[in-house]
Design an enzyme around this catalytic site. Structure first.
Site, PDB file in Angstrom:
ATOM      1  N   CYS A  11     -28.561 -35.137 -19.038  1.00  0.00           N
ATOM      2  CA  CYS A  11     -28.642 -33.808 -18.401  1.00  0.00           C
ATOM      3  C   CYS A  11     -27.599 -33.877 -17.223  1.00  0.00           C
ATOM      4  CB  CYS A  11     -30.047 -33.239 -17.794  1.00  0.00           C
ATOM      5  SG  CYS A  11     -30.420 -34.305 -16.535  1.00  0.00           S
ATOM      6  N   SER A  12     -27.067 -32.686 -17.086  1.00  0.00           N
ATOM      7  CA  SER A  12     -25.748 -32.193 -16.206  1.00  0.00           C
ATOM      8  C   SER A  12     -26.136 -32.381 -15.045  1.00  0.00           C
ATOM      9  CB  SER A  12     -24.984 -30.927 -17.014  1.00  0.00           C
ATOM     10  OG  SER A  12     -24.768 -31.134 -18.385  1.00  0.00           O
ATOM     11  N   THR A  13     -27.195 -31.828 -14.507  1.00  0.00           N
ATOM     12  CA  THR A  13     -27.678 -31.428 -12.996  1.00  0.00           C
ATOM     13  C   THR A  13     -28.891 -32.277 -12.661  1.00  0.00           C
ATOM     14  OG1 THR A  13     -28.910 -29.541 -13.275  1.00  0.00           O
ATOM     15  CG2 THR A  13     -26.402 -29.167 -13.010  1.00  0.00           C
TER      16      THR A  13
END
Length: 204
Positions: A11-13
């Site tokens: 996941c990016s964040t």
């Protein structure tokens, strides 16, 4: 040698949750101790510890299982580099349960098409973000970085500094800001005071 399923999720964040991706990988038959994760890292960042561990774990005949291609790579060159490394090691790729053999011409074609669409989606998202920011800026919604201290807090800080009982470091700790912020507040206060004095002198 028995083939093994190696799972990877990203996941990016830091605010995003990997639970759904983990559940999908478990549902596809990946063992819990064979799932490698990257949290808070974008697909554009190729230095991903979880991905490096997953790629190091796969052996000839194994399958790398990923929920979606954009979890693995967000650009065509990156996807191709990963695909080539899998081919060289005789490893298959499962995207959400669909097996793609990068060594097979048809599988390679679909893999490249998917990579192209993944990169296209990222470019569209960036374009929409820039357009949204431009519209918000035009409407006055984006005003830049807001002051760390309110006007009342800045006035209080200046008063305490004028009393002379606190150092810059103590003022910074007291107001939970950095020392450069304290200096900027004092500098603005001096500038305002100078302008006021000059205006008063011109009036007399």
């Amino acid at each position: 040698m028995t083939a093994t399923l190696i799972g990877y999720a990203r996941c990016s964040t830091d605010e995003q949750d990997l639970t759904a991706q983990r559940q999908l990988l478990l549902g596809l038959g990946v063992a819990p101790d064979r799932i490698y994760l990257d949290h808070g890292l974008t697909g554009a960042n190729r230095n991903r510890p979880g991905l490096n561990q997953a790629l190091a774990a796969v052996r000839s005949g194994d399958t790398l299982v990923v929920p979606k291609l954009d979890r693995l790579a967000r650009s065509v060159p990156d996807a191709r580099a990963i695909g080539d490394s899998l081919v060289a090691r005789d490893v298959k790729l499962s995207l959400g349960g669909t097996i793609y053999d990068p060594a097979d011409p048809m599988g390679k074609m679909f893999f490249n098409i998917l990579a192209t669409f993944a990169e296209f989606e990222v470019d569209l998202l960036r374009l929409r973000t820039r357009e949204g920011m431009a519209i918000a800026r035009a409407k006055g919604r984006l005003r830049g970085e807001q002051p760390k201290l309110s006007a009342r807090q800045q006035a209080h800080l200046v008063q305490l500094h004028q009393i002379g009982q606190h150092t810059i470091a103590e003022l910074a700790e007291l107001f939970s800001v950095s020392r450069p912020t304290v200096y900027r507040v004092l500098e603005r206060a001096r500038g305002t005071s100078t302008s006021t004095s000059l205006s008063a002198g011109n009036a007399t």
